[in-house]
Design an enzyme around this catalytic site. Structure first.
Site, PDB file in Angstrom:
ATOM      1  N   LYS A   1      -0.767   4.902   4.464  1.00  0.00           N
ATOM      2  CA  LYS A   1      -1.694   3.973   5.113  1.00  0.00           C
ATOM      3  C   LYS A   1      -1.248   3.749   6.552  1.00  0.00           C
ATOM      4  O   LYS A   1      -0.090   3.427   6.813  1.00  0.00           O
ATOM      5  CB  LYS A   1      -1.766   2.647   4.356  1.00  0.00           C
ATOM      6  CG  LYS A   1      -2.796   1.697   4.947  1.00  0.00           C
ATOM      7  CD  LYS A   1      -3.107   0.552   4.004  1.00  0.00           C
ATOM      8  CE  LYS A   1      -4.160  -0.373   4.611  1.00  0.00           C
ATOM      9  NZ  LYS A   1      -5.434   0.335   4.878  1.00  0.00           N
TER      10      LYS A   1
ATOM     11  N   HIS B   1       0.833  -1.198   0.000  1.00  0.00           N
ATOM     12  CA  HIS B   1       0.000   0.000   0.000  1.00  0.00           C
ATOM     13  C   HIS B   1       0.870   1.250   0.000  1.00  0.00           C
ATOM     14  O   HIS B   1       2.084   1.183   0.193  1.00  0.00           O
ATOM     15  CB  HIS B   1      -0.930   0.019   1.228  1.00  0.00           C
ATOM     16  CG  HIS B   1      -2.143  -0.832   1.076  1.00  0.00           C
ATOM     17  ND1 HIS B   1      -2.151  -2.167   1.405  1.00  0.00           N
ATOM     18  CD2 HIS B   1      -3.381  -0.550   0.613  1.00  0.00           C
ATOM     19  CE1 HIS B   1      -3.344  -2.669   1.171  1.00  0.00           C
ATOM     20  NE2 HIS B   1      -4.106  -1.709   0.696  1.00  0.00           N
TER      21      HIS B   1
END
Length: 234
Positions: free
Chosen positions: A135, A131
């Site tokens: 995040k 990600h």
């Protein structure tokens, strides 16, 4: 529908764009600087906030008879309390670790593969998720959902972050790389071959579209639902 956005980060902005394209109205947007708002003016709320705010956001909606969907991860220790409140108030609630339609098909594929592989002890199971660097949680909620789907159908008991394989645990490698919306891989490796399934998000639009579709589906319904209900996969 009149939609309240609870959380106005990158996902909130993408949801706003898609909701407007689909003919809905965003009546207000709540972020860390918002002091007061009247949730009762909304037809439905979409929560993509932060873990510390999600439970209060969702509870406020249910206490005021506003159906709510949440894609915020990292608060699920309070999920039983939310489902209890939803049932008590005869409200409407959907939580998903990932609202992408493609990811929810991937969840189903993951469980079917786990069912087929559970007798083949020569294969080691592993997972990787990638990600963007902003995040907050690791592993992702999507990775945890995938791991739980495997645990349901195999002799694995739990998952563990950034560890080597073991008989009882699924290792999840979490990587954070700039501008990666989300990539999840489930691998079964043996000495003779490997089997992998993978989902790669190209942008955030798929997550946002799924969230808006879930909100459209939930409006006018009561109960605690999942994306399986939205997609007719049950």
């Amino acid at each position: 529908m009149k939609i309240a956005l609870l959380g106005y980060g990158r996902m909130g902005k993408t949801i706003e764009k898609i909701a407007l394209q689909r003919g809905h109205k965003i009546i207000f947007k709540v972020d860390e600087n918002t002091k007061e708002y009247d949730i009762k003016t909304a037809d439905v709320a979409i929560d993509f906030s932060i873990p510390s705010a999600a439970f209060n956001n969702i509870s406020n909606c249910l206490n005021n008879d506003v159906p709510v969907i949440s894609g915020t991860t990292g608060w699920l220790d309070k999920y039983p309390a939310v489902t209890k409140l939803c049932n008590k108030k005869d409200g409407g609630f959907i939580y998903a670790s990932n609202f992408s339609l493609g990811v929810n098909i991937f969840f189903e594929l993951n469980e079917q593969l786990a069912k087929m592989m559970h007798q083949l002890e020569e294969y080691n199971i592993s997972m990787e998720e990638i990600h963007h660097t902003k995040k907050l949680d690791a592993p992702s909620g999507t990775a945890i959902t995938l791991a739980n789907g495997i645990i349901k159908h195999t002799n694995k008991k739990s998952w563990n972050l950034n560890v080597t394989n073991s008989d009882s645990q699924i290792p999840i490698i979490a990587k954070r790389i700039d501008d990666v919306p989300g990539t999840h891989t489930v691998a079964y490796n043996s000495e003779v071959d490997s089997i992998e399934i993978k989902h790669t998000a190209h942008n955030r639009s798929g997550f946002a579209l799924g969230a808006v579709i879930a909100a459209e589906w939930l409006y006018g319904k009561t109960g605690v639902f999942t994306m399986k209900d939205v997609l007719g996969l049950k």
